[in-house]
Structures are given as structure tokens and as C-alpha cells.
Design a protein around this motif. Structure first.
Motif, short mmCIF file in Angstrom:
data_model
loop_
_atom_site.label_atom_id
_atom_site.label_comp_id
_atom_site.label_asym_id
_atom_site.label_seq_id
_atom_site.Cartn_x
_atom_site.Cartn_y
_atom_site.Cartn_z
N ALA A 299 55.33 -5.22 -3.03
CA ALA A 299 55.02 -5.04 -4.46
C ALA A 299 54.03 -6.10 -4.93
CB ALA A 299 56.29 -5.08 -5.29
N ALA A 300 54.31 -7.36 -4.55
CA ALA A 300 53.42 -8.46 -4.96
C ALA A 300 52.26 -8.66 -3.99
CB ALA A 300 54.23 -9.75 -5.07
N ARG A 301 52.35 -8.06 -2.80
CA ARG A 301 51.32 -8.15 -1.77
C ARG A 301 51.05 -9.58 -1.34
NH1 ARG A 301 46.77 -3.47 -3.24
NH2 ARG A 301 48.26 -1.73 -3.29
N HIS A 302 52.13 -10.30 -1.10
CA HIS A 302 51.99 -11.65 -0.54
C HIS A 302 53.27 -12.00 0.21
CE1 HIS A 302 54.45 -13.96 -3.55
NE2 HIS A 302 54.26 -12.83 -4.19
N PHE A 303 53.28 -13.19 0.82
CA PHE A 303 54.40 -13.62 1.65
C PHE A 303 55.22 -14.67 0.91
CE2 PHE A 303 51.12 -12.03 4.41
CZ PHE A 303 51.81 -11.29 5.36
N ASP A 304 56.53 -14.47 0.88
CA ASP A 304 57.45 -15.39 0.20
C ASP A 304 58.31 -16.13 1.23
OD1 ASP A 304 56.59 -14.64 -2.36
OD2 ASP A 304 57.94 -12.90 -2.35
N TYR A 305 58.35 -17.45 1.10
CA TYR A 305 59.20 -18.24 1.98
C TYR A 305 60.67 -17.93 1.70
CZ TYR A 305 61.51 -22.27 4.07
OH TYR A 305 62.34 -23.07 4.81
N SER A 306 61.46 -17.76 2.78
CA SER A 306 62.89 -17.45 2.65
C SER A 306 63.71 -18.57 3.26
CB SER A 306 63.22 -16.13 3.34
OG SER A 306 64.62 -15.93 3.38
N PRO A 307 64.32 -19.44 2.45
CA PRO A 307 65.19 -20.49 3.01
C PRO A 307 66.41 -19.92 3.70
CG PRO A 307 65.34 -20.44 0.60
CD PRO A 307 64.22 -19.52 0.98
N GLU A 308 66.91 -18.76 3.22
CA GLU A 308 68.12 -18.18 3.83
C GLU A 308 67.84 -17.70 5.26
OE1 GLU A 308 68.29 -17.60 -0.63
OE2 GLU A 308 66.83 -17.16 0.95
#
Length: 261
Positions: free
Chosen positions: A156-165
Motif C-alpha cells: 500500500a505504501a510501496r516501501h519497506f518497513d523494519y520489523s523488530p518482531e
């Protein structure tokens, strides 16, 4: 004239031996000194000092992404192993020469140089949504325990999100058929001391559904295995077993029907 105790034959042999020794000594003096062979030194870690570019496909309907690695250049250690690590990762979409983002959230300062030949930067669909995510290996050990940083692609945002989990999962393997993730940690004793877990994915987060732990009690000389599984909304103990006797430690008691390690 003094007669030799060796006789004429003995004197002849002695003369020949002295002549041979003389020629050998001259040859040794004239021969060039052998050069000391340089000790072969092959780094067990990959050399990231020149940076790297990775071009990957996240999904068939998207342009390819280029990930440009900027290194934090470090000198080699005393054994000649490369020590440079990642300082920054720029992300480019398609043919654009302007980065759409930088991969942030990972503690690059604490990163270990990856093993030589290891696929330390790769794509994996962690959340089983059909889009490839990014995995960067940051820590590893001889026992097989690994740690990495993970960024999930947000269509949706067309980018990569860091996931701490997801980044906290450690060594993992994916089961796309059942959409679960299995993790494990080797604590020693040829895997006798270990932890293992299974997760499902909900709302882009791993949810623990199975937890297995086996420890060694030095006083009792026994393994102790406990297993917890998700029942409703709670993790409940479904298996709790000690080794057979104090004099017979094993096989490990986690060898039960539902074990995953």
C-alpha cells in the motif's frame, strides 16, 4: 715412506669421499637462498569494504528494486579476516537513480562480518502475503545460531518497513504450505540443550503457537524438556518430562510425538 693403516684401497675411498663433500659444500654456497613461503591466508568472512548492489524482484507486478550497500570500512583482524560491515542501504525502484528510501531500524554498529559464501542479503516472504521481504544477516555462530534484520514490503505504501518482531526470531525456516515459521536455537551438548518455536502470522506479526525448551540439570544429570502450545489465547504446558534416570541422561526427553526440533 709411512704405510697407511687403511691400505691403498682405503686411501682411495677416503679421497673420493672428501672430493664429493667438497663439491657439495661449494654447491650449497653457490645455490641461492630459498625464499620463505608466504603463509596462505583466506578470510573466513566476506569482504564488504567495496560495498555491493543487489537487484531483486519483489513481485511480478512491480519493477525490480536495487539495494545499494554502503560499507563501514574496517581493517582486517589479526588473522587476516575481513571486518567491514554495512553502514547504509539505499533502495532504488526500477531505473531511478534517486533512492526511494534507506533501510533503517537495524543496529549496523553491532553487525558481524558475514561468513564467506553466505547468502547474507536475500529476499524471503516472511508474512506470506505474496511480496518478498528483505533479510540481512547480522550475527552468526559456529553452532548454527543466526540473527538478522528484516524489512517487510508494504504494497500500500510501496516501501519497506523494519520489523523488530520478525528480526527477533533468530534462526528460522519457513513453511509456506502451512504459513508458519519454525525457529530454533542450539544451546550446546550436540543440540541436547536447545529451544524451538513455531509461529503463525497475524497482522504482519509472528504469533507464537508452539514453544519447546530443553535444558540440562547438572545436579540431577538429566535433561528437562517442557513444551507449551497455544490453546485459545493462552500458551499452556502440554509436555513436561525429565530424563529417564539420573544415571542415564539420554536420548533427550523432547523426543515426543509433536516435537519440531
Amino acid at each position: 715412506m709411512v704405510k697407511s693403516a687403511f691400505g691403498y684401497t682405503g686411501l682411495a675411498l677416503l679421497a673420493i669421499s672428501l672430493l664429493v663433500l667438497s663439491f657439495a659444500a661449494r654447491a650449497q654456497q653457490q645455490a641461492p637462498a630459498a625464499r620463505p613461503s608466504a603463509a596462505a591466508s583466506t578470510s573466513i568472512t566476506q569482504d564488504l569494504s567495496f560495498g555491493a548492489n543487489f537487484v531483486v524482484s519483489i513481485a511480478p507486478n512491480l519493477p525490480k528494486f536495487t539495494f545499494r550497500i554502503t560499507p563501514d570500512v574496517q581493517g582486517k583482524d589479526q588473522f587476516g579476516n575481513a571486518q567491514s560491515i554495512v553502514r547504509d542501504v539505499e533502495v532504488f525502484s526500477g531505473d531511478s537513480d534517486v533512492p526511494m528510501q534507506h533501510l533503517t531500524g537495524c543496529e549496523w554498529v553491532g553487525m558481524e562480518p558475514p561468513p564467506r559464501g553466505e547468502e547474507w542479503f536475500r529476499t524471503v516472504d516472511f508474512n506470506f502475503d505474496g511480496y518478498q521481504d528483505i533479510y540481512v544477516l547480522t550475527s552468526w555462530g559456529a553452532t548454527g545460531n543466526n540473527q538478522g534484520c528484516i524489512w517487510l514490503y508494504d504494497p500500500a505504501a510501496r516501501h519497506f518497513d523494519y520489523s523488530p518482531e520478525f528480526s527477533d526470531l533468530g534462526t528460522f525456516t519457513l513453511d509456506p504450505m502451512h504459513k508458519t515459521i519454525i525457529t530454533w536455537g542450539n544451546g550446546g551438548m550436540a543440540g541436547g540443550v536447545h529451544s524451538a518455536a513455531k509461529y503463525k502470522v497475524e497482522s504482519n506479526r509472528p504469533v507464537l503457537i508452539y514453544d519447546e525448551r530443553q535444558d540440562w540439570d547438572q545436579e540431577k544429570k538429566q535433561f528437562h524438556c517442557t513444551v507449551k502450545e497455544l490453546r485459545g489465547h493462552e500458551m499452556v504446558t502440554t509436555h513436561d518430562e525429565w530424563g529417564r534416570t539420573s544415571g542415564n541422561s539420554g536420548p533427550g526427553p523432547c523426543e515426543h510425538q509433536t516435537r519440531i526440533f
